[in-house]
Design an enzyme around this catalytic site. Structure first.
Site, mmCIF file in Angstrom:
data_model
loop_
_atom_site.group_PDB
_atom_site.id
_atom_site.type_symbol
_atom_site.label_atom_id
_atom_site.label_comp_id
_atom_site.label_asym_id
_atom_site.label_seq_id
_atom_site.Cartn_x
_atom_site.Cartn_y
_atom_site.Cartn_z
ATOM 1 C CE LYS A 186 -4.430 -1.882 1.310
ATOM 2 N NZ LYS A 186 -5.454 -2.144 2.320
ATOM 3 N NE ARG A 228 -7.602 -8.453 0.532
ATOM 4 C CZ ARG A 228 -7.176 -7.625 -0.408
ATOM 5 N NH1 ARG A 228 -6.151 -6.833 -0.210
ATOM 6 N NH2 ARG A 228 -7.803 -7.600 -1.574
HETATM 7 N N1 HH2 Z 1 -7.480 -3.850 0.962
HETATM 8 C C1 HH2 Z 1 -7.849 -3.847 -0.338
HETATM 9 C C2 HH2 Z 1 -8.940 -4.595 -0.778
HETATM 10 N N2 HH2 Z 1 -9.648 -5.353 0.080
HETATM 11 N N3 HH2 Z 1 -9.987 -6.187 2.266
HETATM 12 C C3 HH2 Z 1 -9.654 -6.205 3.562
HETATM 13 N N4 HH2 Z 1 -10.345 -6.965 4.433
HETATM 14 N N5 HH2 Z 1 -8.593 -5.471 4.054
HETATM 15 C C4 HH2 Z 1 -7.850 -4.676 3.236
HETATM 16 O O1 HH2 Z 1 -6.922 -4.006 3.738
HETATM 17 C C5 HH2 Z 1 -8.185 -4.625 1.843
HETATM 18 C C6 HH2 Z 1 -9.288 -5.404 1.392
HETATM 19 C C7 HH2 Z 1 -7.084 -3.000 -1.314
HETATM 20 O O2 HH2 Z 1 -5.994 -3.710 -1.837
HETATM 21 P P1 HH2 Z 1 -5.987 -4.501 -3.233
HETATM 22 O O3 HH2 Z 1 -7.019 -5.571 -3.285
HETATM 23 O O4 HH2 Z 1 -4.613 -4.987 -3.440
HETATM 24 O O5 HH2 Z 1 -6.275 -3.407 -4.328
HETATM 25 P P2 HH2 Z 1 -7.608 -2.940 -5.079
HETATM 26 O O6 HH2 Z 1 -8.613 -2.527 -4.083
HETATM 27 O O7 HH2 Z 1 -7.118 -1.792 -5.943
HETATM 28 O O8 HH2 Z 1 -8.117 -4.099 -5.897
#
Ligand code: HH2
Length: 286
Positions: free
Chosen positions: A228, A263
């Site tokens: 992040k 995650r």
């Molecule tokens: N962060 C993201 C998405 N889903 N779910 C939980 N429970 N906790 C988190 O910190 C979290 C999440 C954002 O990260 P990412 O999936 O890598 O990116 P994007 O939202 O751009 O798909």
């Protein structure tokens, strides 16, 4: 027809013990902040899923809509269209895979659970869709309740808290209470402070430094800090995919402060670091 989900609760899914548990991220989206566009094709997605399982991921978290700062929502139909073929393909090649679906929509959750997903990861903590709580209750599956201030499109504009740790902890306690009142078993609740969701650098650091206050709620804690922006700000690494070392440091310190689920995009690096941290922290207790 979809296969029957074996929703045996957190204990059933995690029969291996108290963790730490690595949750591998698989975004089936064109616009996710670090892996957008990489896994839109179900075959490529299933291959990456298998690689993450081989590297030690115990759960795969599939997302069909990006929630990065500034992102726009997609329709439920589009989310389902992206996710279901990937869930089916992963389970065809790895029938034992434990799949979580990152969605706040009850229709997507129903379709995903019907296709064999076993957890719901709801970044709105059951506030995004009034029918989500009953879907989770009926499935008797684990659910991740995450804190977010605002909405993804605008949440990073001016996040504001008097006391971020207290407010996030109180929010998660209230959402867990509301989930239990809706009939969701407390043993199926996992909480998440929502790193980067309506939080500036100081807010994220405060939450990570005081994670034990969240763990004290008595629910397992999930941390999603992988690659992040705040890690890039600390380390100076601009390219999201290259923020592995900063992510690993965050993972280890969050584990030491009571988190159980991690995650992450980079499964191998985080799993090895957690194995070392676990040995140091828990092998020779005097
Ligand atoms: N962060 C993201 C998405 N889903 N779910 C939980 N429970 N906790 C988190 O910190 C979290 C999440 C954002 O990260 P990412 O999936 O890598 O990116 P994007 O939202 O751009 O798909």
């Amino acid at each position: 027809m979809g296969r029957t989900a074996r929703n045996t609760g957190r204990a059933g899914i995690l029969a291996g013990g108290p963790g730490p548990v690595v949750v591998g991220i698989l975004n089936v989206t064109p616009d996710s902040f670090s892996d957008g566009g990489d896994f839109l094709d179900p075959e490529a997605a299933a291959e990456h899923a298998a690689a993450m399982l081989d590297e030690g991921a115990e759960i795969l978290d599939l997302g069909g809509e990006s929630t990065r700062p500034g992102s726009n929502p997609v329709s439920q139909d589009e989310e389902i269209r992206r996710l279901i073929p990937v869930i089916e393909r992963i389970l065809a090649v790895r029938p034992g895979a434990v799949i979580s679906v990152d969605t706040y929509r009850s229709g997507t959750a129903t379709a995903a659970l019907g296709a064999g997903a076993r957890l719901i990861n709801d970044v709105t903590a059951l506030r995004g869709d009034p029918r989500m709580a009953s879907v989770v209750k009926e499935a008797a599956c684990p659910v991740i309740l995450m804190h977010m201030q605002g909405q993804p499109r605008t949440m990073q504009k001016e996040p504001h808290y008097e006391d971020v740790v207290r407010e996030v902890r109180d929010f998660l306690a209230q959402r867990a209470e509301s989930a239990v009142a809706a009939g969701i078993g407390p043993e199926n609740i996992i909480v998440d402070p929502g790193i980067g969701f309506g939080k500036n650098l100081e807010h994220n650091l405060d939450l990570l430094q005081n994670l034990d206050a969240i763990a004290d709620l008595g629910f397992p804690v999930l941390i999603g800090a992988s690659r992040k922006t705040f890690i890039g700000r600390i380390t100076g690494v601009q390219e999201a995919k290259e923020r592995v070392f900063g992510t690993v440091a965050t993972t280890v310190l969050a584990y030491e402060r009571g988190a159980t689920f991690f995650r992450v995009h980079d499964v191998c690096a985080n799993r090895e670091a957690l194995a070392a941290a676990k040995a140091i922290l828990h092998t020779f207790r005097r």
